[in-house]
Design an enzyme around this catalytic site. Structure first.
Site, PDB file in Angstrom:
ATOM      1  N   GLU A  82     -14.594  33.519 -23.422  1.00 60.30           N
ATOM      2  CA  GLU A  82     -15.537  32.493 -22.980  1.00 60.30           C
ATOM      3  C   GLU A  82     -16.129  32.896 -21.638  1.00 60.30           C
ATOM      4  OE1 GLU A  82     -13.290  28.879 -21.010  1.00 60.30           O
ATOM      5  OE2 GLU A  82     -12.330  29.305 -22.929  1.00 60.30           O
ATOM      6  N   CYS A 114     -10.217  28.635 -25.826  1.00 56.94           N
ATOM      7  CA  CYS A 114      -8.975  29.412 -25.750  1.00 56.94           C
ATOM      8  C   CYS A 114      -8.445  29.820 -27.123  1.00 56.94           C
ATOM      9  CB  CYS A 114      -7.913  28.621 -24.998  1.00 56.94           C
ATOM     10  SG  CYS A 114      -8.358  28.290 -23.272  1.00 56.94           S
ATOM     11  N   HIS A 250       0.231  28.553 -26.584  1.00 57.13           N
ATOM     12  CA  HIS A 250      -0.881  28.710 -25.633  1.00 57.13           C
ATOM     13  C   HIS A 250      -0.455  28.046 -24.330  1.00 57.13           C
ATOM     14  CE1 HIS A 250      -4.726  28.653 -23.697  1.00 57.13           C
ATOM     15  NE2 HIS A 250      -4.771  27.338 -23.704  1.00 57.13           N
TER      16      HIS A 250
END
Length: 419
Positions: A82, A114, A250
């Site tokens: 990103e 993400c 994550h």
């Protein structure tokens, strides 16, 4: 059953870092609240580092280890980010060129907050499984850079920004995907995915982040539970407490992972607080070790947690690792695979921990100057020569050849290797 997974992987986390406890004290943050982040250090991108330098530095050791014939079987390069600096041109083209890969190669980029790194990994897995080009390999590079900056004449911080600053890192994870999964063998078909539209965090302009931190946390927890429940539907006998030797989430920051794991163990295993704490230390802590030293590297963070698990876990016997990836906006996925001792030995051969140790530690004075300097490398920069004298000692701190940005000339980026 078809065999597929990660043949090789590597982390690159820049040349400089900041001690985030010192940062929190410098910003006069509420230290009791700061401690809940479970963060130690964060990689900071210097003016001559960008997503390409991170990506290529991560990928080069695993590409260089291939024979010429193996290298020529890389038929796809996917960059996942990103932090791209062009609305059209893919960063994969720069990576492909700087790594000297075969021109008979698909080159493209993925963006999905993400989740992008896992999206790229799953695309690569399905390419290999399709057997449309038997023996073909895919190079997936998830790379993201956090650049906090101040407006000219403005203050460095706002209230919303203050706790994002210690956790926002920079780095890249490169993964070579093939039918020779030495490092991580994918459980084919063992995937649960879950997504919906939510405005939790976004990047409405190239250099601006916005969002609702509470909504993002709730969305993360919701996705973690439901992505796993979908996985459980598809995998006979799956049990959250028993199936996985390790779990890699994550990791925006360690405290968020701890909360998510507590929620999952309480709901799915009916575990008590003491049991949850022991389980967190045993099954999750290895995944946090590198994350606590690098920070949230967005699209690369789930892969960073996996690399940390492999590097820091115990694999005298093969163990299954469950992985959860979340991307704001949102999409999520829970999937799994198996790690063996060979995979750990191969990953440890790249000396990730040693490279992290060799980074240059920024002083707070240097870091505050860097915030001012970050304005020079904003999105859409047409011409620029980075100041090579700025913290020059960081340029050679790793004691290995390192790719750095040389200049931007009419939007085109040029790079150089520095030893």
């Amino acid at each position: 059953m078809s065999i597929v997974g990660i043949e090789a992987m590597n982390l690159f986390a820049g040349t400089a870092f900041l001690d985030v406890t010192k940062l929190a004290a410098h910003r006069k943050l509420d230290m009791s609240r700061f401690e809940n982040l479970l963060m130690k250090e964060k990689t900071v991108a210097l003016p001559y580092e960008d997503p390409i330098t991170f990506a290529v530095n991560a990928a080069k050791p695993i590409v260089d280890a291939l024979s010429p014939e193996e290298k020529d079987r890389i038929e796809m390069v996917i960059t996942c980010t990103e932090s791209s600096f062009d609305f059209g041109k893919s960063m994969s083209t720069y990576c492909h060129d700087l790594l000297g890969l075969n021109r008979n190669c698909r080159l493209f980029e993925l963006k999905n907050a993400c989740y992008s790194g896992v999206a790229g990994l799953q695309m690569a897995i399905n390419f290999v499984l399709s057997q449309t080009s038997p023996g073909g390999k895919v190079l997936v590079i998830a790379t993201d850079v956090s650049r906090f900056m101040v407006e000219e004449g403005g203050d460095a911080l706002s209230a919303d920004w203050s706790f994002a600053e210690p956790s926002g890192g920079s780095g890249a994870v490169a993964m070579l995907v093939s039918d020779r999964p030495h490092v991580f063998q994918i459980d084919v078909g063992a995937n649960g995915y879950y997504g919906f539209e939510v405005m939790d965090t976004c990047r409405p302009s190239a250099d601006t982040d916005a969002g609702d931190t509470d909504l993002s946390l709730l969305s993360y927890l919701n996705c973690c539970e439901n992505a796993y429940l979908e996985y459980q539907k598809r995998v006979d006998g799956a049990h959250f407490g028993d199936t996985f030797g390790y779990l890699a989430y994550h990791t925006p920051f360690g405290g968020m992972v701890k909360g998510a794991h507590r929620n999952m163990m309480r709901k799915l295993v009916k575990a008590k607080p003491a049991e949850i704490e022991i389980d967190f230390q045993n099954r999750v802590t290895p995944s946090l070790t590198h994350c606590q030293r690098v920070g949230n590297i967005m699209g690369a963070t789930a892969a960073l947690a996996l690399a940390s698990t492999i590097d820091n876990g115990e694999f005298d016997q093969p163990k299954r690792v469950g992985i959860f990836s979340y991307g704001s906006g949102c999409c999520s996925e829970f999937f799994s695979g198996v790690v063996r001792k060979e995979g750990q030995e191969r990953l440890r051969g790249l000396k990730i921990r040693e490279t992290l140790d060799n980074r240059y530690e920024l002083s707070m004075e240097q870091y505050d100057r860097l915030l001012e300097k970050s304005r020079e490398l904003k999105f859409g920069t047409r011409n620029m020569v980075p100041d090579a004298s700025f913290i020059a000692e960081a340029r050679t701190t790793l004691n290995q050849p390192t790719l750095l940005l040389k200049q931007i000339k009419e939007f085109h980026r040029e790079y150089e290797w520095v030893s």
